[in-house]
Design a protein around this motif. Sequence first.
Motif, PDB file in Angstrom:
ATOM      1  N   LYS A  34     -12.639  -2.969   6.108  1.00  0.00           N
ATOM      2  CA  LYS A  34     -11.659  -1.886   6.165  1.00  0.00           C
ATOM      3  C   LYS A  34     -10.521  -2.143   7.141  1.00  0.00           C
ATOM      4  O   LYS A  34      -9.446  -1.541   6.996  1.00  0.00           O
ATOM      5  CB  LYS A  34     -12.358  -0.569   6.516  1.00  0.00           C
ATOM      6  CG  LYS A  34     -13.323  -0.102   5.424  1.00  0.00           C
ATOM      7  CD  LYS A  34     -13.928   1.250   5.752  1.00  0.00           C
ATOM      8  CE  LYS A  34     -14.832   1.718   4.614  1.00  0.00           C
ATOM      9  NZ  LYS A  34     -15.421   3.047   4.879  1.00  0.00           N
ATOM     10  N   GLN A  35     -10.729  -3.031   8.106  1.00  0.00           N
ATOM     11  CA  GLN A  35      -9.655  -3.334   9.032  1.00  0.00           C
ATOM     12  C   GLN A  35      -9.893  -4.684   9.690  1.00  0.00           C
ATOM     13  O   GLN A  35     -10.970  -4.943  10.202  1.00  0.00           O
ATOM     14  CB  GLN A  35      -9.544  -2.250  10.109  1.00  0.00           C
ATOM     15  CG  GLN A  35      -8.390  -2.476  11.092  1.00  0.00           C
ATOM     16  CD  GLN A  35      -8.183  -1.284  12.015  1.00  0.00           C
ATOM     17  OE1 GLN A  35      -7.872  -0.181  11.549  1.00  0.00           O
ATOM     18  NE2 GLN A  35      -8.352  -1.478  13.309  1.00  0.00           N
TER      19      GLN A  35
ATOM     20  N   ARG B 249       0.825  -1.206   0.000  1.00  0.00           N
ATOM     21  CA  ARG B 249       0.000   0.000   0.000  1.00  0.00           C
ATOM     22  C   ARG B 249       0.863   1.262   0.000  1.00  0.00           C
ATOM     23  O   ARG B 249       0.384   2.343  -0.351  1.00  0.00           O
ATOM     24  CB  ARG B 249      -0.946   0.009   1.211  1.00  0.00           C
ATOM     25  CG  ARG B 249      -2.098   0.984   1.017  1.00  0.00           C
ATOM     26  CD  ARG B 249      -3.138   0.885   2.083  1.00  0.00           C
ATOM     27  NE  ARG B 249      -4.247   1.782   1.809  1.00  0.00           N
ATOM     28  CZ  ARG B 249      -5.223   2.045   2.660  1.00  0.00           C
ATOM     29  NH1 ARG B 249      -5.242   1.447   3.844  1.00  0.00           N
ATOM     30  NH2 ARG B 249      -6.179   2.876   2.335  1.00  0.00           N
TER      31      ARG B 249
ATOM     32  N   GLU C 292     -16.378  -5.200   1.439  1.00  0.00           N
ATOM     33  CA  GLU C 292     -15.056  -4.800   1.903  1.00  0.00           C
ATOM     34  C   GLU C 292     -14.965  -4.930   3.413  1.00  0.00           C
ATOM     35  O   GLU C 292     -15.981  -4.933   4.114  1.00  0.00           O
ATOM     36  CB  GLU C 292     -14.752  -3.351   1.500  1.00  0.00           C
ATOM     37  CG  GLU C 292     -15.657  -2.339   2.188  1.00  0.00           C
ATOM     38  CD  GLU C 292     -15.313  -0.895   1.836  1.00  0.00           C
ATOM     39  OE1 GLU C 292     -14.279  -0.653   1.197  1.00  0.00           O
ATOM     40  OE2 GLU C 292     -16.081   0.001   2.225  1.00  0.00           O
TER      41      GLU C 292
ATOM     42  N   TYR D 187      -6.513  -4.549   5.077  1.00  0.00           N
ATOM     43  CA  TYR D 187      -7.681  -4.025   4.389  1.00  0.00           C
ATOM     44  C   TYR D 187      -8.042  -5.050   3.317  1.00  0.00           C
ATOM     45  O   TYR D 187      -7.177  -5.508   2.566  1.00  0.00           O
ATOM     46  CB  TYR D 187      -7.334  -2.678   3.750  1.00  0.00           C
ATOM     47  CG  TYR D 187      -8.502  -1.804   3.346  1.00  0.00           C
ATOM     48  CD1 TYR D 187      -9.373  -2.190   2.339  1.00  0.00           C
ATOM     49  CD2 TYR D 187      -8.716  -0.571   3.951  1.00  0.00           C
ATOM     50  CE1 TYR D 187     -10.433  -1.385   1.961  1.00  0.00           C
ATOM     51  CE2 TYR D 187      -9.772   0.243   3.574  1.00  0.00           C
ATOM     52  CZ  TYR D 187     -10.624  -0.169   2.582  1.00  0.00           C
ATOM     53  OH  TYR D 187     -11.673   0.634   2.198  1.00  0.00           O
TER      54      TYR D 187
ATOM     55  N   THR E 225      -3.004  -1.785   6.351  1.00  0.00           N
ATOM     56  CA  THR E 225      -3.731  -0.590   6.768  1.00  0.00           C
ATOM     57  C   THR E 225      -3.470  -0.352   8.250  1.00  0.00           C
ATOM     58  O   THR E 225      -3.196  -1.318   8.982  1.00  0.00           O
ATOM     59  CB  THR E 225      -5.249  -0.745   6.474  1.00  0.00           C
ATOM     60  OG1 THR E 225      -5.871   0.530   6.452  1.00  0.00           O
ATOM     61  CG2 THR E 225      -5.942  -1.639   7.479  1.00  0.00           C
TER      62      THR E 225
ATOM     63  N   ASP F  61      -8.846   2.006  -0.777  1.00  0.00           N
ATOM     64  CA  ASP F  61     -10.006   2.561  -0.082  1.00  0.00           C
ATOM     65  C   ASP F  61     -10.939   3.330  -1.024  1.00  0.00           C
ATOM     66  O   ASP F  61     -12.040   3.720  -0.616  1.00  0.00           O
ATOM     67  CB  ASP F  61      -9.555   3.482   1.059  1.00  0.00           C
ATOM     68  CG  ASP F  61      -8.661   4.610   0.579  1.00  0.00           C
ATOM     69  OD1 ASP F  61      -7.696   4.334  -0.154  1.00  0.00           O
ATOM     70  OD2 ASP F  61      -8.925   5.771   0.925  1.00  0.00           O
TER      71      ASP F  61
END
Length: 229
Positions: free
Chosen positions: A165-166, A128, A163, A206, A197, A139
């Motif tokens: 996100k974490q 990333r 998705e 992520y 992430t 994202d």
Amino acid sequence: MARGRIAAFVSVIGELLITAGVIMGLFVVYSLWWTNVLADREAARQGSHVRDNWAKAVPGRPQGPGTLDTKDGIGFLHVPAMRNGEVLVKPGTGTKVLNEGVAGYYLDPVKSAMPWDAKGNVTLAAHRDGHGAKFHNIDRLRTGDPIVFETRDVWYVYRVYSELKQTSRYNVRVLDQIPRESGKALPGRYLTLTTCTPVYTSDYRYVVWAQLERTERVDARRTPPPELR
């Protein structure tokens, strides 16, 4: 006299701090910019090699899809929402592979499916930040966004549907062939993107999931599907 020595000491400490700051700044520039430059050059070189090999293939000669799975790379990932150009996909997700500015498919702890498999989950990872940062803008992906996997003979068009996100870096369930953490309960043809992430750290992961929508045969001009035009 004492004040003079103190002033000299403070001056030396100040110079050392400035020097340390410059060194740290140069390290940041190297980590976040120069490694991208080097990785992009290497990825472009390797990508050209793969395309040259594809161009040498004899039209009409039977060739099973498994023969495309080589150390040189199995194809290219195109994710318009990430604005990251084409990303060469190679086997493995270790540092040595990903530092080349490519995406890698998992060999362990859960082995990735291939795009041409009748069922399964194609699981990919990329950096990333630094070393090409191919998934830096992960994202930006939203439900319904296209993800296209290009092989020598076929375009595989996927659509994002979920998705995470974490999640823990140790959460390997996101790589399952039936990605239940994404809400799926039945076998299908899935694609999973993973990266670190928050940005500039590697504390968590992520995850983005997509599902195959359709395939298109590659024509002589390698005309991309509408999602990439």
